[in-house]
Structure formats: C-alpha cells, structure tokens
Design a protein around this motif. Structure first.
Motif, PDB file in Angstrom:
ATOM      1  N   LYS A 137       0.818  -1.225   0.000  1.00  7.85           N
ATOM      2  CA  LYS A 137       0.000   0.000   0.000  1.00  7.85           C
ATOM      3  C   LYS A 137       0.843   1.263   0.000  1.00  7.85           C
ATOM      4  O   LYS A 137       0.435   2.288  -0.529  1.00  7.85           O
ATOM      5  CB  LYS A 137      -0.909   0.000   1.236  1.00  7.85           C
ATOM      6  CG  LYS A 137      -2.147  -0.867   1.047  1.00  7.85           C
ATOM      7  CD  LYS A 137      -3.092  -0.740   2.223  1.00  7.85           C
ATOM      8  CE  LYS A 137      -2.851  -1.884   3.192  1.00  7.85           C
ATOM      9  NZ  LYS A 137      -3.855  -1.939   4.276  1.00  7.85           N
ATOM     10  N   ILE A 138       2.027   1.207   0.626  1.00 13.91           N
ATOM     11  CA  ILE A 138       2.842   2.423   0.714  1.00 13.91           C
ATOM     12  C   ILE A 138       3.493   2.720  -0.633  1.00 13.91           C
ATOM     13  O   ILE A 138       3.455   3.845  -1.119  1.00 13.91           O
ATOM     14  CB  ILE A 138       3.893   2.267   1.826  1.00 13.91           C
ATOM     15  CG1 ILE A 138       3.160   2.223   3.179  1.00 13.91           C
ATOM     16  CG2 ILE A 138       4.883   3.435   1.803  1.00 13.91           C
ATOM     17  CD1 ILE A 138       4.047   1.849   4.338  1.00 13.91           C
ATOM     18  N   LEU A 139       4.045   1.694  -1.259  1.00 11.22           N
ATOM     19  CA  LEU A 139       4.743   1.891  -2.536  1.00 11.22           C
ATOM     20  C   LEU A 139       3.798   1.788  -3.739  1.00 11.22           C
ATOM     21  O   LEU A 139       4.240   1.911  -4.880  1.00 11.22           O
ATOM     22  CB  LEU A 139       5.872   0.872  -2.675  1.00 11.22           C
ATOM     23  CG  LEU A 139       7.025   1.017  -1.667  1.00 11.22           C
ATOM     24  CD1 LEU A 139       8.008  -0.147  -1.818  1.00 11.22           C
ATOM     25  CD2 LEU A 139       7.752   2.357  -1.871  1.00 11.22           C
ATOM     26  N   ASN A 140       2.494   1.545  -3.499  1.00 10.44           N
ATOM     27  CA  ASN A 140       1.537   1.347  -4.594  1.00 10.44           C
ATOM     28  C   ASN A 140       2.011   0.255  -5.561  1.00 10.44           C
ATOM     29  O   ASN A 140       2.055   0.450  -6.775  1.00 10.44           O
ATOM     30  CB  ASN A 140       1.317   2.645  -5.377  1.00 10.44           C
ATOM     31  CG  ASN A 140       0.253   3.522  -4.744  1.00 10.44           C
ATOM     32  OD1 ASN A 140      -0.530   3.055  -3.915  1.00 10.44           O
ATOM     33  ND2 ASN A 140       0.220   4.782  -5.135  1.00 10.44           N
ATOM     34  N   LEU A 141       2.347  -0.888  -5.002  1.00  5.87           N
ATOM     35  CA  LEU A 141       2.718  -2.016  -5.861  1.00  5.87           C
ATOM     36  C   LEU A 141       1.477  -2.867  -6.081  1.00  5.87           C
ATOM     37  O   LEU A 141       0.794  -3.231  -5.132  1.00  5.87           O
ATOM     38  CB  LEU A 141       3.822  -2.842  -5.204  1.00  5.87           C
ATOM     39  CG  LEU A 141       5.103  -2.068  -4.929  1.00  5.87           C
ATOM     40  CD1 LEU A 141       6.137  -2.977  -4.253  1.00  5.87           C
ATOM     41  CD2 LEU A 141       5.663  -1.495  -6.226  1.00  5.87           C
ATOM     42  N   PRO A 142       1.177  -3.176  -7.346  1.00  6.26           N
ATOM     43  CA  PRO A 142      -0.102  -3.823  -7.655  1.00  6.26           C
ATOM     44  C   PRO A 142      -0.036  -5.344  -7.558  1.00  6.26           C
ATOM     45  O   PRO A 142       1.045  -5.938  -7.609  1.00  6.26           O
ATOM     46  CB  PRO A 142      -0.332  -3.420  -9.107  1.00  6.26           C
ATOM     47  CG  PRO A 142       1.049  -3.366  -9.681  1.00  6.26           C
ATOM     48  CD  PRO A 142       1.953  -2.881  -8.556  1.00  6.26           C
ATOM     49  N   THR A 143      -1.221  -5.946  -7.454  1.00  2.00           N
ATOM     50  CA  THR A 143      -1.318  -7.410  -7.430  1.00  2.00           C
ATOM     51  C   THR A 143      -1.334  -7.986  -8.842  1.00  2.00           C
ATOM     52  O   THR A 143      -1.291  -9.200  -8.996  1.00  2.00           O
ATOM     53  CB  THR A 143      -2.618  -7.846  -6.731  1.00  2.00           C
ATOM     54  OG1 THR A 143      -3.717  -7.153  -7.346  1.00  2.00           O
ATOM     55  CG2 THR A 143      -2.581  -7.537  -5.255  1.00  2.00           C
ATOM     56  N   ASN A 144      -1.471  -7.133  -9.843  1.00  2.00           N
ATOM     57  CA  ASN A 144      -1.436  -7.630 -11.230  1.00  2.00           C
ATOM     58  C   ASN A 144      -0.975  -6.525 -12.180  1.00  2.00           C
ATOM     59  O   ASN A 144      -1.096  -5.335 -11.886  1.00  2.00           O
ATOM     60  CB  ASN A 144      -2.807  -8.176 -11.671  1.00  2.00           C
ATOM     61  CG  ASN A 144      -3.923  -7.145 -11.647  1.00  2.00           C
ATOM     62  OD1 ASN A 144      -4.677  -7.052 -10.678  1.00  2.00           O
ATOM     63  ND2 ASN A 144      -4.039  -6.355 -12.702  1.00  2.00           N
ATOM     64  N   VAL A 148      -0.013   1.354 -23.371  1.00  2.00           N
ATOM     65  CA  VAL A 148       0.937   1.331 -22.261  1.00  2.00           C
ATOM     66  C   VAL A 148       0.664   0.143 -21.343  1.00  2.00           C
ATOM     67  O   VAL A 148      -0.496  -0.158 -21.045  1.00  2.00           O
ATOM     68  CB  VAL A 148       0.821   2.630 -21.432  1.00  2.00           C
ATOM     69  CG1 VAL A 148       1.939   2.700 -20.392  1.00  2.00           C
ATOM     70  CG2 VAL A 148       0.837   3.845 -22.340  1.00  2.00           C
ATOM     71  N   ALA A 149       1.728  -0.508 -20.919  1.00  2.00           N
ATOM     72  CA  ALA A 149       1.592  -1.563 -19.908  1.00  2.00           C
ATOM     73  C   ALA A 149       2.249  -1.113 -18.612  1.00  2.00           C
ATOM     74  O   ALA A 149       3.279  -0.440 -18.628  1.00  2.00           O
ATOM     75  CB  ALA A 149       2.245  -2.852 -20.391  1.00  2.00           C
ATOM     76  N   TRP A 150       1.632  -1.462 -17.512  1.00  2.00           N
ATOM     77  CA  TRP A 150       2.253  -1.308 -16.207  1.00  2.00           C
ATOM     78  C   TRP A 150       2.634  -2.711 -15.771  1.00  2.00           C
ATOM     79  O   TRP A 150       1.761  -3.527 -15.453  1.00  2.00           O
ATOM     80  CB  TRP A 150       1.291  -0.648 -15.236  1.00  2.00           C
ATOM     81  CG  TRP A 150       1.749  -0.565 -13.805  1.00  2.00           C
ATOM     82  CD1 TRP A 150       2.969  -0.866 -13.283  1.00  2.00           C
ATOM     83  CD2 TRP A 150       0.940  -0.137 -12.693  1.00  2.00           C
ATOM     84  NE1 TRP A 150       2.996  -0.655 -11.931  1.00  2.00           N
ATOM     85  CE2 TRP A 150       1.757  -0.206 -11.536  1.00  2.00           C
ATOM     86  CE3 TRP A 150      -0.363   0.310 -12.563  1.00  2.00           C
ATOM     87  CZ2 TRP A 150       1.286   0.144 -10.270  1.00  2.00           C
ATOM     88  CZ3 TRP A 150      -0.837   0.646 -11.310  1.00  2.00           C
ATOM     89  CH2 TRP A 150      -0.013   0.571 -10.169  1.00  2.00           C
ATOM     90  N   GLU A 151       3.928  -3.001 -15.810  1.00  2.00           N
ATOM     91  CA  GLU A 151       4.409  -4.316 -15.389  1.00  2.00           C
ATOM     92  C   GLU A 151       4.458  -4.352 -13.878  1.00  2.00           C
ATOM     93  O   GLU A 151       5.120  -3.521 -13.263  1.00  2.00           O
ATOM     94  CB  GLU A 151       5.786  -4.572 -16.002  1.00  2.00           C
ATOM     95  CG  GLU A 151       5.718  -4.646 -17.525  1.00  2.00           C
ATOM     96  CD  GLU A 151       7.101  -4.774 -18.167  1.00  2.00           C
ATOM     97  OE1 GLU A 151       8.107  -4.457 -17.479  1.00  2.00           O
ATOM     98  OE2 GLU A 151       7.157  -5.153 -19.347  1.00  2.00           O
ATOM     99  N   MET A 152       3.762  -5.308 -13.282  1.00  3.55           N
ATOM    100  CA  MET A 152       3.611  -5.309 -11.830  1.00  3.55           C
ATOM    101  C   MET A 152       4.942  -5.451 -11.091  1.00  3.55           C
ATOM    102  O   MET A 152       5.117  -4.887 -10.025  1.00  3.55           O
ATOM    103  CB  MET A 152       2.655  -6.410 -11.370  1.00  3.55           C
ATOM    104  CG  MET A 152       3.137  -7.830 -11.624  1.00  3.55           C
ATOM    105  SD  MET A 152       1.983  -9.083 -10.978  1.00  3.55           S
ATOM    106  CE  MET A 152       2.285  -8.983  -9.221  1.00  3.55           C
TER     107      MET A 152
END
Lengths: 391, 391
Positions: free
Chosen positions: A25-32, A165-169
């Motif tokens: 949650k702090i670094l906004n790292l996604p689950t996918n 654009v892709a956001w690579e998790m």
C-alpha cells in the motif's frame, strides 16, 4: 527574485486491463499487471508549471485555482525521490545551481471538469512528476519516472507514456521493477477512438483505494483473477495491440471490465460501481456488436459508472451513429463534433425502444481518441515576478 | 366414470448456497451442490391435484386456471419415471389397478401471484411429483422422488423437503446420486424468518436456464467458484445450520449471493439480475448489520431483482423495524402483520436519507418463515364427476 520554472502537460489514461489490488500500500505495488490507452490531451489533460526559488518558504500547490498543501504522504514521497535525483546531479556537477534544497511552487490546471468524475489523479501526478523532472533537468527515462509517479497514484505511472501502455507489476519488494513501459506508440495504431459517456450518480461508492483493499482482503474470486485470469489476458491483450486485432482487443477489454466489476461485487460487503444506466450502456454496445456481426466497439468502466467506449475510426459512423441516436439529447459533448450529418441512420426498430430513456442518466459526452504522453510546453501558469499563480 | 385422485401441496425454497450451472442439461445435473431454506406454505405454496381415469384421452394440465399440454420434454421425463415406478408395483401385485397406462389430468394452483416473479417452478414440479406419487401410492422416499423432481426443474428437488435442505450434486453420469437430502428439519431451528421484497423490473434479463449455461461456457471466475469456493462453503453452511450459528449462516448466505451474481457479471456478455433497487437493499442490510454490531439479517437474490431477507425471530423488531420504516409505503404485504406497533423505532438519522426513495422500486412485501415439505391434503381441485377442474 530568481525563479526557475518548467511546464509540462500529461494525459488521462483509461485501463483496458484493470489495476485493482495493491500488494504494497505504501509503494503502490499492484497485485497484477495492467494495460491502458492514453487519451488525447486536446480533450483531457493536466497542465502543470513547477517552479522553485530560494525565497519560497513552503512547498505549495495551486490546483484548479485552489490552494493545497503538498504535505500528503504520497506527494512527499514523489518530491523526495525527485529531489534526490536532482541532488545526485548537483553532487556530480558543482556548476549546477543547488535547487534541490529549495521549496517548490506548483500550479496545476485540468482542461476538463473535475465534476465529471474522470480519474484526474493519474494525469495530475504524471504532470507533477514531468514538470519537476524538467525543472530539475533529470536525465531519467519515462519508465524510470513512472516509478515515482506510481508512488503518487498507481495508475499515474501509465500516464508517462502516450499510445498503448503496460504497467508491469514487477516482483521486487522495493518496487524498482514495477513500472510503465510502452506496448506500442500512438503511431502504431492511431485509429483508436474513444467516447466517454459521463454517467450521473447520486453518490460515489467506496473510493478506489479502500475498495481495492476490501477486494484483496475479502473476495475469493479475486485470487483466481490475479493468479490465473489476468496473467494470460495481459499477454493476449499486448498481442492484440501489436497485431492491431480490434476484435480481440475489444473482447479482452470487455471481459476485463466485467471481471473487475465481478470481483468488486464478490467483495464483502460488495462494492458496486455500475448503475442501471451503466448496465444499459453495456447492453447497447452488445446490441451494436451483434447487429454488426462482429466486435466494433468495446466498453470499459473504471471505479465509477462512467462508460468509455473504444472503437476504430473506420467504424465511427456505426458507433457514433447509434450513440447519437440514443444520446442526442445529452446537452454537452456533441457541439464539437463536425460530422453529425455523416452518421449512419439507425431505424426506429423495436429493440432500440429499450434504450429510450437512458440518455437521462448521462450528463456529458466526451469524444476523443488515442493520444501522446507528457509534453513540455512554453505555457506558464506562474508569474515569474511573484512566484505565485498568474491571475 | 372411475377417477383416482390425490392432492398434495409443495413449498417454495430459496437457496442460500446457489445452484448455478449444469453439468448435464438433459438430466439437470448441477456443477455444484446447493443449500436452501424451505418457506412456509401458508404464504407460498402450490396445490396440485393429480387424477387418472381410463376415460381420459390425453395427459393434461390446468395451471392457475389456464390449460397447458403436458408435452414438454421435462414433464414427459418426470411422468415416465413415475409411471415406471407405478408399473413395477403393478407387476409385483396383480391386484393393483393398472393405472400406470392411463392418462393424467393435473390441476395446479399457486396461492401467490405469478407476477411476483418468484420462482414457482420449484414448488410446481415438487407438487406435481408429490401428488402423482401419492396417486400411484409409490413407496419411494423424498430423496428418491427428488431425483425425479430435479429432472423437471433443478431446484424443485429441494422443495421435496421442509426445513434446511441440501442438494448433493453427485458424481454419477446417470444422476442417481444427485438428490436432495435434509440438513436439518424445521423443528431444529424453527426461528428462521424470511421477508421477501418483490422488486419491480421493466424486463427480465436472461432466463436462468440459458443464463447458467452462458456462465458455464464463458466465465473464467465460474470455474474457481465451483471448484474452490462452493465445496468449502457447502460444508461450512451445513455446519452453521447444525450449530444454529446465525452469524455464520448469514455471512455465508450473503457471500454466496454476491459470488453468484459476480459470475453472472463475469459472463460474456454479462448477465445482470440485480438492479439499482436491489443494490440499495443490499446497502440497507449492511447498514442494519453494522448498526447492530453483528449480523442479524442476511440477504440473498436469485436470478432476478427480488430480495429475500433471512433473520431470526428474536431480531424481528430490529429487522422489520428498519424495513417498515423504509418500505411502509409499499401497498401490499404489511396488512397481515399484527405487531406493527411493536417494531423498534428508527430515528430519522441522516444515513437513512439515502434510502428515502427505494420503496418506489418495491411492489410487494411477503412476510414468511421456514416451513414444511410437501403435504397430502383432502382439498381436491378436480370434479370427480367430470374429471375436469372444479369451477
């Protein structure tokens, strides 16, 4: 008074493979991983001027004319990262002015109404990061900068690029591999158009940050979505873009919107973003595709009732023809469209009567298309004499 | 004219763990086990009189006063099974009249409006099978008969029992182990109450038979639901009933309703059964449970917008108190309730203003409770002189 200044614009992006769920949650790292189309800045963009001076006393933001502090945790993370990168430059080159220690004045304006409920935080953080990186003359690539934007607002990382654009998790705990990359530039498939139907709603449901955590923590189906469904879809959707296969792209886009809203509904308590108007728009697009015997339009819905309809220029008369037939009474949006007379005429067939009333649930239409990433601009929102927003 | 006659009533059941998906369309074999609560026949039941005579020329059905043929594939399967069981008795006992070869006249009436959109096919097939099995004096148990009812309408098998009922999906290809069983009789936990909010809807979405096959064939999340989610929930829900743990029962019921509607939405194209009124009812029940600091009410929705709210008698004043406050303007349903003055008074707090308008989406309220299975009755809908429905 010495004031350094730089301005940048940044676009809105609308995901076709949805970001929903954080693993950090702090670094906004996604689950996918997720995929989006960047929309044209003529219609939707944030313009931000960043300035710095040794006389400024505080970091300060003026957003759409209102003053805001820059003390939110997320903003501070972004500013710290940018200042650290600037400091590295200064440490290596004694001739550079030591502006990394100075306070910032930021002025930011959207060219679209915030009331529309369009995710403006992505464009906002992307323009913030772009303007300051220009102010600091940072050499980092858009992908590198996207990691900073991501900390501000997850989906903002995708607004660092134009086109597809892709956001690579990523996998790392520190998030250094969780970044946006280009799938294809706008020029690869420039015919992509978008029609946004702004749907009125009494009240917002759960905000997306708390909504996605509720889903992560309570939905059984969500685990299957992130582990099985999305990884395959991510590859397939990238391929559909590279191959310019609209039918495949549309099918995947529609399915992923459905899947995202399914796991919202599977949350406990359930989260609803689609309302009855949204549902009728879904049925309308299904009807359009069935009538044409193939997929010529794809709908997608973010964490709200607004619909975004993607279609190719070659099918504009069919897609907008139907949308104009149903939504011509919507007051805002059609006035800028030049080819109304060229739209195909839909007969008043009985099937369309079902949709007679849905225009009442739509307050505005935005006709736009695929667009470019952040752009430097000479436009300046700050008065260099005072370091304050221009009147 | 010799006319043999027998009458039986059968109840409606409302699933708390949903049946959605067939692994065999002809035999109505499900992709997952399910659980239901049988509702009280005073409020919701089908009464069916079955009669047979060597003078009858055709199998014939009069349903709520209208004549229907008995030639649908599903009905024929049920009649064949019942006649075969009767024939076995006749073959073993030459003294028995050979009525298995005679035609049937069936008269059937519901004590509730079909317009309400309540699944009446379950009660209908259960009453059909019960009345004919009585007419034929069949020795088979309710579980055995439930396999025949299942072929008529999947969920009808659960209406062969009162109280708390499981439909075990079974594994065999011929369906001989796919049958209803009692989880607990009504007497085990008789305090279970139900309030049905009949929600108005412009138009039905996909009928459930085609809807479930669409989900089976197109939803990614559905596979996870039937393989991972439901098997665990089936065990947990049976335990919650055996332990009379309402909080657990309510949580599982709510989650399974959400999960079922999620996989509908994940279908391609998506299926929507919940409308904006349904969603507001969900929010209202959440509000009620939160306000009470525990789960005192559980909602569940079948393939339509109607809500069924389960609660225990001990919480009637809180649950009906809130429902009466919100839905007192609904014209049908409250007139039979004797204790309106005893309902708890909810203050006009701001949170409730959100729900001010939802009564407009509800056309009728049915207050009922857990009930018994099919019952023989002396009531007879057929004129023994003519073999036709009584006037």
């Amino acid at each position: 008074m010495v004031v350094y200044v730089a301005s940048s614009t940044a676009p809105v992006n609308i995901a076709t493979l949805k970001y929903w769920g954080k693993r950090d949650k702090i670094l906004n790292l996604p689950t996918n991983s997720s995929i989006s189309v960047t929309l044209c800045q003529d219609d939707l963009r944030t313009l931000t001027t960043a300035s710095t001076s040794d006389l400024f006393e505080n970091d300060q933001l003026w957003l759409n004319g209102e003053i805001h502090s820059l003390t939110s945790e997320r903003t501070i993370m972004c500013l710290n990262d940018l200042r650290m990168l600037r400091k590295r430059l200064e440490d290596n080159d004694p001739l550079l002015p030591k502006i990394s220690t100075w306070k910032l004045h930021i002025v930011s304006e959207n060219n679209f109404p915030t009331a529309a409920g369009l995710a403006s935080s992505a464009a906002g953080f992307a323009a913030l990061i772009s303007s300051i990186s220009k102010l600091y003359q940072l050499p980092q690539s858009a992908s590198e900068l996207s990691k900073i934007a991501r900390k501000g607002s997850g989906s903002a990382c995708r607004s660092l690029f134009g086109g597809y654009v892709a956001w690579e998790m990523g996998e790392l705990d520190n998030g250094e591999d969780s970044k946006a990359v280009e799938v294809a530039p706008k020029s690869h498939w420039p015919e992509m158009k978008a029609c946004i139907l702004v749907v009125s709603d009494h009240k917002k449901d759960v905000p997306s940050t708390s909504g996605m955590q509720l889903t992560v923590n309570t939905s059984d189906l969500f685990q299957y979505r992130i582990k099985q469904v999305v990884p395959n879809r991510f590859i397939e959707m990238k391929n559909s873009i590279i191959e310019k296969n609209f039918e495949k792209f549309a099918e995947l886009t529609i399915k992923d919107s459905n899947s995202f809203h399914s796991v919202c509904l599977d949350s406990y308590p359930p989260i609803f973003y689609l309302n009855d108007t949204s549902k009728m728009i879904i049925k309308l697009i299904n009807y359009l595709n069935e009538k044409n015997g193939k997929l010529i339009a794809a709908y997608t819905f973010d964490a709200g009732p607004n619909a975004v309809i993607y279609y190719l220029e070659e099918h504009e008369s069919e897609v907008l023809g139907l949308l104009y037939k149903i939504f011509n009474k919507v007051k805002i949006g059609w006035e800028n469209y030049k080819n109304l007379n060229k739209l195909s005429n839909f007969d008043n067939i009985a099937e369309l009567e079902t949709f007679d009333e849905i225009y009442k649930g739509v307050s505005r239409i935005i006709l736009t298309q695929i667009g470019d990433g952040p752009m430097e601009t000479e436009e300046c929102l700050i008065d260099l004499e005072t370091g304050l927003p221009k009147k």
